[in-house]
Design an enzyme around this catalytic site. Structure first.
Site, short mmCIF file in Angstrom:
data_model
loop_
_atom_site.label_atom_id
_atom_site.label_comp_id
_atom_site.label_asym_id
_atom_site.label_seq_id
_atom_site.Cartn_x
_atom_site.Cartn_y
_atom_site.Cartn_z
N TYR A 18 -2.08 -1.43 10.48
CA TYR A 18 -2.46 -1.45 8.96
C TYR A 18 -0.77 -1.12 8.35
O TYR A 18 -0.04 -1.51 7.63
CB TYR A 18 -3.46 -0.62 8.37
CG TYR A 18 -3.34 -1.07 6.79
CD1 TYR A 18 -4.18 -1.95 6.40
CD2 TYR A 18 -3.10 -0.01 6.22
CE1 TYR A 18 -4.18 -1.99 4.82
CE2 TYR A 18 -3.13 -0.08 4.57
CZ TYR A 18 -3.72 -1.13 4.21
OH TYR A 18 -3.92 -1.31 2.81
N SER B 266 0.85 -1.19 -0.15
CA SER B 266 0.11 0.08 0.07
C SER B 266 0.93 1.24 -0.02
O SER B 266 2.14 1.17 0.25
CB SER B 266 -0.85 -0.03 1.32
OG SER B 266 -1.44 1.27 1.44
#
Length: 279
Positions: A171, A158
């Protein structure tokens, strides 16, 4: 004209919907057969994100078959190494080999600062988004090596694997860890002509992003924000004038990294981020 991955076999996790389904379809369009897995149930504590279902995975199967490609699909939790190994072993036996690995399965939940993140949320996030990636590659590597033809491994990270955002620290930690896995696997597997890279999407139009919880995270000033409300803020993350990209945008990057066009590309964190990293 032969497809860009004609005759190859790709193992894809998180394939029931979203980016994973898109990757399966895109690679199948270009000639690959698919081994597809997905947990098909809720893992994240975030109830705003609908869980993938067996019906979702069945739809992926039909989409791939509709392209006249073969597919082996199973419901598997990427935290379960033995189950992953079993489905890869079975898929390779049925389809004749393994050439491409796309470790895509992931979960999302946010809203708390790191010091207020629950241990359960932390463990789920690291278990799926980091350890699950490692276990996926671990299960697949013996087949890539024994095949003797090299291979391509693509790990889904990401932009949050390259920089930090508040309220999603677990995350962020997991996705940064994926970069470490990618670089280490690239160094260790290069001798076998196996390339390892990561893709780093910004916001993607999938259920993991397009849900009530994310909209409230982006627009805490509104009682019931919708996509248009979120887009106003999401667009500010990017240089290009968009709030998010589409799954196929990521799949095209995956296809490039999987193909011989990227035959000397390894150890690369490839962004598909509308310029987010320039902000």
């Amino acid at each position: 004209m032969a497809g860009r991955v004609e005759g190859k076999v790709a193992f894809i996790t998180g394939a029931a919907r979203g980016q994973g389904r898109s990757h399966a379809v895109r690679l199948a369009e270009e000639g690959a057969d698919i081994i597809a897995v997905d947990v098909c149930r809720r893992i994240s504590s975030n109830e705003d994100i609908p869980a993938s279902t067996p019906e979702d995975l069945a739809e992926t199967v039909e989409l791939v078959k509709g392209l006249n490609r073969r597919i082996v699909a199973e419901e598997v939790d990427v935290r379960d190494y033995d189950a992953l190994k079993a489905v890869v072993d079975s898929g390779v036996e049925q389809l004749g080999g393994l050439d491409i690995v796309v470790a895509n399965a992931g979960i999302g939940n946010g809203g708390a600062t790191l010091d207020k993140t629950s241990e359960a949320d932390w463990d789920d996030m690291i278990g799926v988004n980091l350890s699950g990636v490692w276990k996926t590659v671990k299960a697949a590597v013996p087949h890539l090596i024994s095949g003797g033809n090299g291979g391509s491994i693509i790990l889904t990270s990401s932009v949050g694997g390259l920089k930090a955002y508040p309220h999603t620290g677990h995350y962020i930690a997991a996705k940064h860890g994926v970069v470490g896995l990618m670089r280490t696997f690239a160094v260790e597997l290069g001798q076998h002509s196996i390339r390892v890279n990561s893709v780093h999407p910004t916001n993607v139009n999938t259920p993991l992003f397009m849900n009530e919880g994310t909209m409230k995270l982006f627009r805490p000033d509104l009682e019931n924000p919708g996509p248009d409300d979120m887009a106003v803020v999401a667009q500010m993350m990017h240089v290009l004038p968009v709030g998010w990209v589409e799954p196929r945008d990521i799949s095209n990057a995956v296809l490039f990294l999987a193909s011989d066009e990227a035959r000397y590309v390894t150890g690369l964190p490839m962004t598909v981020d509308a310029g987010s990293m320039l902000k």
